[in-house]
Design a protein around this motif. Structure first.
Motif, mmCIF file in Angstrom:
data_model
loop_
_atom_site.group_PDB
_atom_site.id
_atom_site.type_symbol
_atom_site.label_atom_id
_atom_site.label_comp_id
_atom_site.label_asym_id
_atom_site.label_seq_id
_atom_site.Cartn_x
_atom_site.Cartn_y
_atom_site.Cartn_z
ATOM 1 N N LEU A 235 -3.792 4.393 3.800
ATOM 2 C CA LEU A 235 -4.053 3.954 5.166
ATOM 3 C C LEU A 235 -5.335 4.575 5.712
ATOM 4 C CD1 LEU A 235 -0.403 4.192 6.544
ATOM 5 C CD2 LEU A 235 -1.621 2.131 5.813
ATOM 6 N N LYS A 236 -6.114 3.738 6.404
ATOM 7 C CA LYS A 236 -7.392 4.166 6.957
ATOM 8 C C LYS A 236 -7.482 3.765 8.431
ATOM 9 C CE LYS A 236 -8.701 5.463 2.832
ATOM 10 N NZ LYS A 236 -8.736 6.917 2.482
ATOM 11 N N PRO A 237 -8.270 4.489 9.232
ATOM 12 C CA PRO A 237 -8.443 4.131 10.650
ATOM 13 C C PRO A 237 -9.029 2.734 10.813
ATOM 14 C CG PRO A 237 -9.247 6.352 10.239
ATOM 15 C CD PRO A 237 -8.959 5.753 8.893
ATOM 16 N N GLY A 238 -8.511 2.007 11.814
ATOM 17 C CA GLY A 238 -9.037 0.690 12.138
ATOM 18 C C GLY A 238 -8.567 -0.436 11.247
ATOM 19 N N THR A 239 -7.666 -0.177 10.303
ATOM 20 C CA THR A 239 -7.224 -1.220 9.389
ATOM 21 C C THR A 239 -6.034 -1.988 9.961
ATOM 22 O OG1 THR A 239 -5.813 0.354 8.196
ATOM 23 C CG2 THR A 239 -8.039 0.002 7.364
ATOM 24 N N THR A 240 -5.897 -3.220 9.516
ATOM 25 C CA THR A 240 -4.773 -4.078 9.902
ATOM 26 C C THR A 240 -4.216 -4.737 8.642
ATOM 27 O OG1 THR A 240 -6.248 -5.967 10.284
ATOM 28 C CG2 THR A 240 -5.753 -4.551 12.183
ATOM 29 N N GLY A 241 -3.086 -5.418 8.805
ATOM 30 C CA GLY A 241 -2.489 -6.134 7.688
ATOM 31 C C GLY A 241 -1.912 -5.226 6.621
ATOM 32 N N ASN A 242 -1.499 -4.025 7.005
ATOM 33 C CA ASN A 242 -0.945 -3.071 6.037
ATOM 34 C C ASN A 242 0.537 -3.339 5.808
ATOM 35 O OD1 ASN A 242 -3.398 -1.353 5.890
ATOM 36 N ND2 ASN A 242 -2.909 -0.937 8.027
ATOM 37 N N THR A 243 0.925 -3.416 4.549
ATOM 38 C CA THR A 243 2.326 -3.615 4.178
ATOM 39 C C THR A 243 2.740 -2.490 3.240
ATOM 40 O OG1 THR A 243 2.171 -6.025 4.388
ATOM 41 C CG2 THR A 243 3.972 -5.153 3.058
ATOM 42 N N LEU A 244 3.840 -1.817 3.570
ATOM 43 C CA LEU A 244 4.282 -0.700 2.743
ATOM 44 C C LEU A 244 5.777 -0.476 2.883
ATOM 45 C CD1 LEU A 244 3.037 2.569 4.512
ATOM 46 C CD2 LEU A 244 2.615 0.323 5.437
ATOM 47 N N ALA A 245 6.366 0.136 1.876
ATOM 48 C CA ALA A 245 7.782 0.491 1.877
ATOM 49 C C ALA A 245 7.890 2.000 2.049
ATOM 50 C CB ALA A 245 8.453 0.044 0.584
ATOM 51 N N LEU B 21 0.834 -1.195 0.000
ATOM 52 C CA LEU B 21 0.000 0.000 0.000
ATOM 53 C C LEU B 21 0.870 1.246 0.000
ATOM 54 C CD1 LEU B 21 -2.624 -1.018 2.728
ATOM 55 C CD2 LEU B 21 -2.817 -1.303 0.259
ATOM 56 N N LYS B 22 0.239 2.369 -0.255
ATOM 57 C CA LYS B 22 0.872 3.666 -0.110
ATOM 58 C C LYS B 22 0.382 4.299 1.191
ATOM 59 C CE LYS B 22 3.044 3.438 -4.019
ATOM 60 N NZ LYS B 22 4.535 3.303 -4.045
ATOM 61 N N VAL B 23 1.137 5.275 1.670
ATOM 62 C CA VAL B 23 0.758 5.936 2.919
ATOM 63 C C VAL B 23 -0.634 6.549 2.804
ATOM 64 C CG1 VAL B 23 1.294 7.872 4.452
ATOM 65 C CG2 VAL B 23 3.120 6.353 3.686
ATOM 66 N N SER B 24 -0.948 7.113 1.664
ATOM 67 C CA SER B 24 -2.256 7.749 1.479
ATOM 68 C C SER B 24 -3.407 6.746 1.488
ATOM 69 C CB SER B 24 -2.276 8.533 0.161
ATOM 70 O OG SER B 24 -2.039 7.665 -0.943
#
Length: 216
Positions: A92-102, A87-90
């Motif tokens: 990202l949303k509140p309450g989300t999990t499993g985010n992978t980003l560089a 994902l990109k930083v933009s």
């Protein structure tokens, strides 16, 4: 018509060939299990005049171990591993999990560095004597966000470094988003990124209000 003795000899020859070619684990595992089943069927047949000994336990153990190993490498029977979606930083949303980003680490500020008084106690857990928390500003080409680094993570989040953050979650602090990694995620230092950072879009400066939705 093939006799029972010829069938037994063919099975034994095939088993020897499979063991000689042990580099082919799939063939060895599947054939060994098939031979075990075939030998058991032949021995119970009234048309077969010979007494067949049960296969050596090592053969059955080897076949079973190979099958379990293959299933573990594939993430379990019938489970296909999927590549992570970055994902990109933009995004990202509140309450989300499993985010992978560089991302790149722009800054790191220690907000807690506490040593326990009983750090020399035999009852203290390993790693529990020294608690460190740092707020790190991370960035990619779409925006910035604060990352909360804890203990060993602080050493990885050095300003100027590029890291891959896997399976991260969004925590809310005073109505704004913070990215964090618990025991289910990890941080990897990687090669320097070639993207230009975007510092004007700081997601941690956006305040969210909790709204209670009444269902009719």
């Amino acid at each position: 018509m093939v006799s029972s003795s010829d069938s037994l000899m063919s099975l034994r020859i095939l088993l020897i060939i499979c063991h000689l070619n042990s580099s082919n684990r799939d063939l060895l595992a599947s054939t060994s299990m098939s031979l075990i089943s075939s030998l058991s069927t032949l021995s119970s047949s009234s048309l077969f005049p010979y007494q067949i000994q049960q296969p050596h336990p090592a053969i059955a153990d080897t076949a079973a171990m190979e099958i379990k190993k293959q299933q573990a490498e594939q993430g379990g029977a019938g489970v296909v591993k999927r590549k992570p979606v970055f994902l990109k930083v933009s995004d990202l949303k509140p309450g989300t999990t499993g985010n992978t980003l560089a991302v790149k680490v722009l800054s790191s500020t220690i907000i807690l560095d506490k040593k326990s008084r009983n750090s020399l106690s035999l009852n203290s857990r390993s790693g529990a004597a020294h608690t460190r928390i740092a707020e790190c500003l991370i960035d990619d080409e779409t925006g910035t966000i604060l990352f909360t680094a804890r203990n060993a993570q602080v050493d990885l989040m050095k300003p100027g470094s590029t890291v891959i953050i896997r399976n991260a979650k969004i925590d809310m602090f005073k109505g704004s988003m913070r990215l964090a990694v618990d025991k289910w995620g990890r941080i990897e230092v990687t090669e320097p990124a070639n993207f230009s950072v975007e510092e004007d879009n700081n997601l941690s400066l956006v305040e969210y209000e909790l709204v209670n939705v009444i269902e009719e």
